[in-house]
Motif scaffolding. Structure first.
Motif, mmCIF file in Angstrom:
data_model
loop_
_atom_site.group_PDB
_atom_site.id
_atom_site.type_symbol
_atom_site.label_atom_id
_atom_site.label_comp_id
_atom_site.label_asym_id
_atom_site.label_seq_id
_atom_site.Cartn_x
_atom_site.Cartn_y
_atom_site.Cartn_z
ATOM 1 N N ALA A 16 -0.105 3.985 -6.118
ATOM 2 C CA ALA A 16 -1.076 4.705 -6.941
ATOM 3 C C ALA A 16 -1.779 5.783 -6.132
ATOM 4 O O ALA A 16 -1.973 5.657 -4.918
ATOM 5 C CB ALA A 16 -2.099 3.724 -7.507
ATOM 6 N N ALA A 17 -2.166 6.833 -6.826
ATOM 7 C CA ALA A 17 -2.914 7.908 -6.185
ATOM 8 C C ALA A 17 -4.320 7.436 -5.840
ATOM 9 O O ALA A 17 -4.861 6.525 -6.479
ATOM 10 C CB ALA A 17 -2.982 9.111 -7.122
ATOM 11 N N GLU A 39 -1.808 8.612 -13.516
ATOM 12 C CA GLU A 39 -2.089 8.898 -12.110
ATOM 13 C C GLU A 39 -3.526 9.373 -11.932
ATOM 14 O O GLU A 39 -4.189 9.015 -10.959
ATOM 15 C CB GLU A 39 -1.114 9.953 -11.586
ATOM 16 N N ALA A 44 -0.491 3.751 -10.990
ATOM 17 C CA ALA A 44 0.898 4.165 -10.780
ATOM 18 C C ALA A 44 1.764 3.415 -11.786
ATOM 19 O O ALA A 44 1.772 2.188 -11.818
ATOM 20 C CB ALA A 44 1.353 3.849 -9.363
#
Length: 379
Positions: free
Chosen positions: A36-37, A338, A343
């Motif tokens: 994940a961001a 995102e 994610a």
């Protein structure tokens, strides 16, 4: 000789081009789920790889922390694990062959039973599509041809079309239940009817990587099918329910006419001591594991109910994930996720698979879906 002359001579030396097998240019690339961001103010959650969001059981962690013999090669036959599995599944230990995850077990099987005949004509492997994205890679590497049979509109196997696709070149058929990434599971009746149409010399592989999460009472049990059919092979793994994805341990169950060749083709020492120890401990504490898995199943139920309440149409979810048939809106939805530090796994312009994760992650996912007006079925 001057430096210039040396440079000229070096430029004239041609290095032969190193070429891989021709099949390498035809294989798709496996795309692992991305992390994940990092978004300021939000906890990031990875819902893109169908991983168990929780660590292994405390007893499992304790067992592997006490391992002292990793300077030695592991038992190539994984005898302790096979013995434990034999008692757990009520099958002969000789019918179990371990591998590096269920994918490792599948690769062993394909390299053994699917390739090319003595005249160089490729064998055929039939499987549903879309399904597990490693299938075309593993089949191609074996030297066989893929025969992809499209799923039905509801994300289920089209078993009638798969049976019709069988030819005299067919060597292996893959059934993915629950199907990854769409989610539905096959029923016992469906598989029995299908097996009645398959020649006895064609292997039917029932890939049950997500069987721990199945709650449909009519869903097929691969082990029961293996008991009744000599050409059935079952694949299972400790990656999902047991939370051992990072240790890579899975296995196949089949009859001696199959296992005798699988053992010869198996990658030596594919399952490490740590992986075997963790898998054995997981089986010995299966009751605790079931409780943990049930918690994820209940979260899946909550997510599915939440999506349906929003008007989203999704396939039956029997794995630890849900499938969103978003079509051309797939990239857009993945980008919005995102931005929410989630994610998810986008498949081109086909759809998005979202793993059932921690409660907060699932709640945030539902909140995103509540604001997204292009969901499947949403008017």
């Amino acid at each position: 000789m001057t430096t210039t002359e040396k440079d000229t001579d070096a430029a004239e030396v041609r290095t032969p081009e190193i070429r891989p097998r021709n099949v390498m240019g035809k294989l798709p690339r496996y795309a692992a789920g991305k992390p994940a961001a990092i978004i300021e103010g939000l906890q990031s959650y990875k819902l893109s790889s169908n991983e168990n969001p929780f660590p292994p059981l405390p007893a499992v962690l304790e067992a592997i922390s006490n391992s002292q013999d990793i300077n030695r090669y592991p038992d190539p036959l994984s005898t302790a694990l096979r013995t434990e599995l034999a008692a757990f599944l009520d099958v002969p230990a000789e019918d179990i062959v371990t591998g590096a995850g269920s994918l490792g077990a599948l690769s062993q099987l394909l390299s053994t039973f699917a390739g090319q005949n003595e005249h160089g004509v490729p064998d055929e492997v039939i499987y549903p599509w879309r399904s597990f994205e490693a299938y075309p890679i593993s089949v191609g590497l074996s030297g066989a041809d893929s025969v992809q049979v499209p799923l039905r509109a509801d994300g289920t196997h089209d078993l009638e079309a798969m049976a019709a696709a069988i030819t005299d070149r067919t060597r292996v058929i893959l059934l993915c239940t629950p199907n990854n990434p769409t989610g539905p599971a096959l029923t016992s009746v469906q598989v029995e009817d299908f097996l009645a149409q398959v020649p006895a010399d064609v292997l039917v592989v029932i890939d049950e990587a997500y069987e721990d999460f199945v709650r449909d009472p009519e869903a097929v049990n691969g082990i029961e099918m293996y008991r009744e059919h000599s050409n059935v092979v079952v694949l299972r793994t400790f990656s999902k329910g047991a939370g051992l994805a990072g240790l890579r341990v899975g296995y196949s169950v089949s009859h001696p006419p199959v296992t005798q060749y699988l053992r010869a083709a198996a990658v030596p020492f594919a399952v490490s001591q740590l992986a075997e120890t963790a898998a054995v401990a997981s089986l010995q504490h299966h009751g605790e594991l079931v409780e943990r898995i049930q918690g994820l199943v209940e979260e899946r139920t909550r997510v599915v109910a939440g999506l349906k309440a929003l008007g989203w149409r999704i396939p039956e979810a029997q794995g630890n994930f849900v499938w969103l048939d978003l079509g051309e809106n797939t990239p857009e939805f993945a980008a919005l996720a995102e931005q929410q530090a989630l994610a998810v796994r986008a498949f081109g312009t086909e759809g998005v698979r979202v793993t059932i994760g921690e409660q907060e992650a699932n709640t945030r996912f539902l909140a995103l879906c509540a604001t997204y007006t292009k969901g499947p079925g949403v008017s």
